[in-house]
Design a protein around this motif. Sequence first.
Motif, PDB file in Angstrom:
ATOM      1  N   UNK A  51      25.216  35.125  51.738  1.00  0.00           N
ATOM      2  CA  UNK A  51      24.743  33.803  52.145  1.00  0.00           C
ATOM      3  C   UNK A  51      23.425  33.471  51.469  1.00  0.00           C
ATOM      4  N   UNK A  52      23.108  32.192  51.427  1.00  0.00           N
ATOM      5  CA  UNK A  52      21.807  31.761  50.917  1.00  0.00           C
ATOM      6  C   UNK A  52      20.700  32.417  51.718  1.00  0.00           C
ATOM      7  N   UNK A  53      19.671  32.864  51.027  1.00  0.00           N
ATOM      8  CA  UNK A  53      18.501  33.546  51.596  1.00  0.00           C
ATOM      9  C   UNK A  53      18.795  34.970  52.045  1.00  0.00           C
ATOM     10  N   UNK A  54      19.951  35.493  51.686  1.00  0.00           N
ATOM     11  CA  UNK A  54      20.270  36.875  52.025  1.00  0.00           C
ATOM     12  C   UNK A  54      19.606  37.846  51.064  1.00  0.00           C
ATOM     13  N   UNK A  55      19.070  38.933  51.598  1.00  0.00           N
ATOM     14  CA  UNK A  55      18.461  39.986  50.787  1.00  0.00           C
ATOM     15  C   UNK A  55      19.562  40.858  50.200  1.00  0.00           C
ATOM     16  N   UNK A  56      19.452  41.166  48.907  1.00  0.00           N
ATOM     17  CA  UNK A  56      20.473  41.955  48.224  1.00  0.00           C
ATOM     18  C   UNK A  56      20.050  43.398  47.995  1.00  0.00           C
ATOM     19  N   UNK A  57      18.779  43.614  47.686  1.00  0.00           N
ATOM     20  CA  UNK A  57      18.290  44.970  47.473  1.00  0.00           C
ATOM     21  C   UNK A  57      16.778  44.985  47.565  1.00  0.00           C
ATOM     22  N   UNK A  58      16.234  46.177  47.688  1.00  0.00           N
ATOM     23  CA  UNK A  58      14.786  46.391  47.714  1.00  0.00           C
ATOM     24  C   UNK A  58      14.427  47.354  46.597  1.00  0.00           C
ATOM     25  N   UNK A  59      13.370  47.047  45.845  1.00  0.00           N
ATOM     26  CA  UNK A  59      12.906  47.894  44.749  1.00  0.00           C
ATOM     27  C   UNK A  59      11.517  48.433  45.074  1.00  0.00           C
ATOM     28  N   UNK A  60      11.300  49.692  44.754  1.00  0.00           N
ATOM     29  CA  UNK A  60       9.988  50.314  44.934  1.00  0.00           C
ATOM     30  C   UNK A  60       9.680  51.148  43.698  1.00  0.00           C
TER      31      UNK A  60
END
Length: 307
Positions: free
Chosen positions: A84-93
């Motif tokens: 969906x719009x504004x959905x988070x897909x992944x996190x990078x660190x």
Amino acid sequence: MGQNSLPDEVQKDVTALVTRALAEDVGSGDVTAKLIAVDATAVGYVVARESAVFCGRPWFDEVFRQIDPRVEIAWDVEDGASIRADGRLCVLRGPARSILTGERTGLNFLQTLSGTATVVRRFVERIRGTQARIVDTRKTLPGLRSAQKHAVSAGGGDNHRFGLYDGILIKENHVVAAGGIKEAIRAARALNAGVPLMCEAENLSEVQAALEERVDLLLLDDFPTHILAKAVNMGRDFRRYNRGDSVLEASGGISLNNVRSIADTGVDRISIGGLTKHVQAVDLSMRLLAPGAALPDINAALRIALR
């Protein structure tokens, strides 16, 4: 095999394709990233700006593997997921410079492949309840064929032959050059190439000839729906009385507006060049978190719906 587990030959292509893409973008080095302290670290996330079908994880992962293996990526979605719009897909660190350097190349793969997967899913949903399957073609973006065919699968479609080497497809120009459709089919069969033998037909006479020659797949090109229905009935009759097993595939001029009526004729497959040649990228963004800021809540706007 999951959508994010690729055959060895495709994985090799991922590596080579990402290498070329990074050479194109980074060149001799990312000058702008040098604004950031070499030891600075960052946390970022990729967010969807519109609803779509997600695709491209292996290519995104490979971008950062080649730039800096210290960048860690935690995924919230898999290829084939509805987002969906504004959905988070992944996190990078990881190192801030490396995340910034890989941002555009990584997003380019995600937005392009998600665009293909999204279009495929729309066609698949439109013909749901029929026996037909949506199939791609060789009309792909140069250099991106294996990636786009993966995206077609992620969207719920099937892959046609990959190239000119893994299937014989006799088209109108081959028929002209060979002196007729039966002559072309017999010449192809004499090659003993060990690959599927497929043939295009442009009228009902050619349909009958190809059925009699028992091709593996009969491509019904640009048939009006009422003529297509007659061709399908011819194929059914031939199967019933002659034990033929030619797969019937419709192609040419197919859109979301008419694909259902084409599927309702009873064809086995519907091939659509526009799945891979008419690409509208999905709007995705990467955002770095300011010090002390919290990651967006994945459950607030994201729905993972695996096929």
